[in-house]
Design an enzyme around this catalytic site. Structure first.
Site, PDB file in Angstrom:
ATOM      1  N   GLY A  10      -7.222   0.534  -7.734  1.00  0.00           N
ATOM      2  CA  GLY A  10      -8.349   1.449  -7.718  1.00  0.00           C
ATOM      3  C   GLY A  10      -8.321   2.529  -8.782  1.00  0.00           C
ATOM      4  O   GLY A  10      -7.729   2.365  -9.854  1.00  0.00           O
ATOM      5  N   LYS A  60     -20.852   8.177   3.751  1.00  0.00           N
ATOM      6  CA  LYS A  60     -22.058   7.676   4.428  1.00  0.00           C
ATOM      7  C   LYS A  60     -22.138   8.209   5.858  1.00  0.00           C
ATOM      8  O   LYS A  60     -23.237   8.432   6.387  1.00  0.00           O
ATOM      9  CB  LYS A  60     -22.087   6.149   4.436  1.00  0.00           C
ATOM     10  N   GLU A 104       0.850  -1.192   0.000  1.00  0.00           N
ATOM     11  CA  GLU A 104       0.000   0.000   0.000  1.00  0.00           C
ATOM     12  C   GLU A 104       0.888   1.244   0.000  1.00  0.00           C
ATOM     13  O   GLU A 104       1.768   1.378   0.839  1.00  0.00           O
ATOM     14  CB  GLU A 104      -0.909   0.014   1.228  1.00  0.00           C
ATOM     15  N   ALA A 124     -17.401  -0.823  -4.436  1.00  0.00           N
ATOM     16  CA  ALA A 124     -16.563  -1.562  -3.492  1.00  0.00           C
ATOM     17  C   ALA A 124     -16.959  -3.032  -3.439  1.00  0.00           C
ATOM     18  O   ALA A 124     -16.093  -3.919  -3.410  1.00  0.00           O
ATOM     19  CB  ALA A 124     -16.670  -0.933  -2.100  1.00  0.00           C
ATOM     20  N   THR A 158      -9.677   4.092  -1.412  1.00  0.00           N
ATOM     21  CA  THR A 158     -10.647   5.178  -1.577  1.00  0.00           C
ATOM     22  C   THR A 158     -11.874   4.960  -0.713  1.00  0.00           C
ATOM     23  O   THR A 158     -12.351   5.876  -0.037  1.00  0.00           O
ATOM     24  CB  THR A 158     -11.069   5.285  -3.056  1.00  0.00           C
ATOM     25  N   GLU A 161     -25.877  18.131 -15.447  1.00  0.00           N
ATOM     26  CA  GLU A 161     -25.617  16.822 -16.051  1.00  0.00           C
ATOM     27  C   GLU A 161     -25.637  16.939 -17.574  1.00  0.00           C
ATOM     28  O   GLU A 161     -26.572  17.493 -18.154  1.00  0.00           O
ATOM     29  CB  GLU A 161     -26.668  15.815 -15.578  1.00  0.00           C
ATOM     30  N   HIS A 169     -44.806  -8.140   8.851  1.00  0.00           N
ATOM     31  CA  HIS A 169     -45.617  -6.917   8.891  1.00  0.00           C
ATOM     32  C   HIS A 169     -45.459  -6.240  10.252  1.00  0.00           C
ATOM     33  O   HIS A 169     -45.431  -6.925  11.279  1.00  0.00           O
ATOM     34  CB  HIS A 169     -47.091  -7.264   8.658  1.00  0.00           C
TER      35      HIS A 169
END
Length: 473
Positions: free
Chosen positions: A147, A51, A33, A326, A41, A207, A451
């Site tokens: 990556g 997140k 690494e 990922a 990442t 976009e 339920h």
């Protein structure tokens, strides 16, 4: 010179998972690494920190706009952005430590530095700072898991100070932008735009394609656009980006675009987030030294067994292109480790790699889109069930979204499932498992669902796809 059965280059989700599995299967394994922290990442500037901020910002949004509906009142709401970022950083640190623990637990040797191939069975490890060789190691097999990096536009550089940023810088801002321009309406653009919109930024998403999340089912794109615009995020499609400039007097960012009708527009922001794709991270690997072939975009070419053009060197994850996820990299890492150890794992079915987006509400998808099914000339049935018809949706206040199941008209086999709503990033696994075993929509309908839960919507959509009936709609 140390000699290993398997060398893994890169410690992201694909790399460290592959290294762990290789060691578990009795192969002497090392991982290389180049960064100080493990996890790639995903753990450092991707999935985990984003997140963390998405959940924090979601709670803040609830406290600001939804609390009174539940009878919850307070005198003053405040936001400590520095504290929020500190929480995110602590989560990243703990996750890093967890990966280090797993590497040590599984008796995997760790080398810090840049890996560069010398031959197809040896490589050098180079000091990142001084670019001098630290050591050489030999291997029987190598797995490249280096990556990808965010793509920038020509003549521009990512820089927090100059306010043109990638997803990496967006996760380490010191302030909440008053106006954030996001170029790119894919997963990363929508998630990071959502974070800062919830915290008070005026967000504009630009976009170039005719729809956002263009690789997902059109119904999802249409619905999430409607929901985000209702929350006051501005979304513009079908644009040509003409120029991005920094206004020296105000330090603002000016984005010049041209619409389909020829009209020219200008958008001003405090920051401009470029989320226009990612490119493979292969710069220092020395792939040309041993003749590893790449495609025109620089991604390593692999066969069905994930072998490169050198048969004892494999590549996985973002560095080979495809869905840059990922969990896709992890599956590829597990597959390669088991394959080279002599096992016979099933080949990865990329059609069943689910995609998830942590907007509010969440979006998820697996299998073929309706457009793809049409293009293949397959006759199909559709079942669409709205979340608002569920008891749990009314109880929770999370009524947006729907479940869409597409099944083969003759066999009833499920071909694609597309979801938008609360908890659908978890619920998509029911569809993935069902499709893995070639289940029909009737099979899903016949299964008892608890339920009150959001998962009942899958049962209802299955009945709609199976015989165009619904119990609760």
């Amino acid at each position: 010179m140390n000699n290993y059965d398997v060398i893994v280059i890169g410690s992201g989700p694909g790399g460290y998972v592959s290294a762990i599995r290789s060691s578990q299967l009795g192969l002497r394994t090392a991982i290389i690494e180049k960064h100080q922290e493990l996890g790639g990442t995903c753990l450092n500037v991707g999935c985990i920190p984003s997140k963390s901020l998405l959940y924090s910002s979601k709670y803040f949004l609830f406290a600001k706009k939804e609390h009174y509906l539940h009878g919850i009142f307070y005198e003053k709401l405040s936001l400590d952005f520095e504290k929020m970022m500190e929480r995110k950083n602590n989560i990243v640190k703990k996750t890093n430590e967890g990966v280090k623990y797993l590497i040590k637990k599984n008796k995997i040797d760790l080398y810090q530095g840049i890996a560069s191939f010398k031959t197809n069975h040896s490589l050098s490890i180079i000091d990142k700072k001084y670019l001098k060789e630290i050591t050489k190691i030999k291997f029987q097999y190598c797995i490249i898991a280096t990556g990808s990096k965010p793509t920038c536009l020509p003549s521009l550089n990512f820089d927090i100070q100059k306010r043109i940023i990638s997803s990496t810088e967006a996760l380490y801002l010191k302030e909440i932008p008053k106006r954030l321009i996001v170029i790119g309406g894919g997963i990363i653009g929508l998630e990071l735009g959502s974070i800062y919109h919830r915290l008070g930024s005026r967000v504009t998403i630009l976009e170039t394609m005719d729809k956002i999340i263009s690789n997902m089912d059109h119904s999802l794109s249409k619905e999430i656009k409607k929901i985000l615009e209702k929350s006051s995020i501005q979304i513009e499609n079908s644009l040509l980006i003409n120029n991005i400039e920094i206004l020296e007097d105000t330090k603002e960012i000016s984005v010049h675009v041209k619409k389909n009708n020829g009209k020219k527009m200008k958008y001003i922001g405090d920051y401009c987030l470029l989320s226009i794709g990612r490119y493979p991270n292969t710069k220092y690997l020395g792939l040309d030294n041993i003749g590893i072939k790449k495609d025109k975009n620089g991604f390593i070419l692999v066969n069905d067994f994930l072998q490169s053009s050198i048969n004892n060197i494999y590549a996985i994850g973002d560095v080979i292109g495809g869905k840059m996820l990922a969990h896709k990299a992890e599956e590829e890492g597990l597959y390669v480790s088991e394959y080279i150890s002599g096992q016979k794992p099933n080949k990865i079915n990329y059609n069943l790699v689910p995609s998830v987006i942590y907007t509010y509400p969440e979006v998820s998808s697996v299998g073929k889109t309706e457009k793809e099914i049409k293009e293949e000339g397959i006759e199909y049935n559709i079942g669409i069930f709205p979340m608002k018809s569920l008891g749990i949706s009314q109880a929770s206040g999370c009524t947006s979204g729907f479940i869409k199941i597409i099944s083969h008209k003759k066999t009833d086999e499920i071909l694609g499932v597309h979801m938008i709503g609360e908890h659908v990033t978890d619920m998509i696994m029911e569809a993935t498992v069902a499709m893995e075993f070639h289940a029909s929509s009737e099979d899903i309908y016949r299964i008892c669902h608890p339920h009150p839960t959001f998962s009942e919507s899958i049962k209802e959509a299955a009945l709609l796809s199976f015989e165009n009936n619904s119990i609760h709609m």
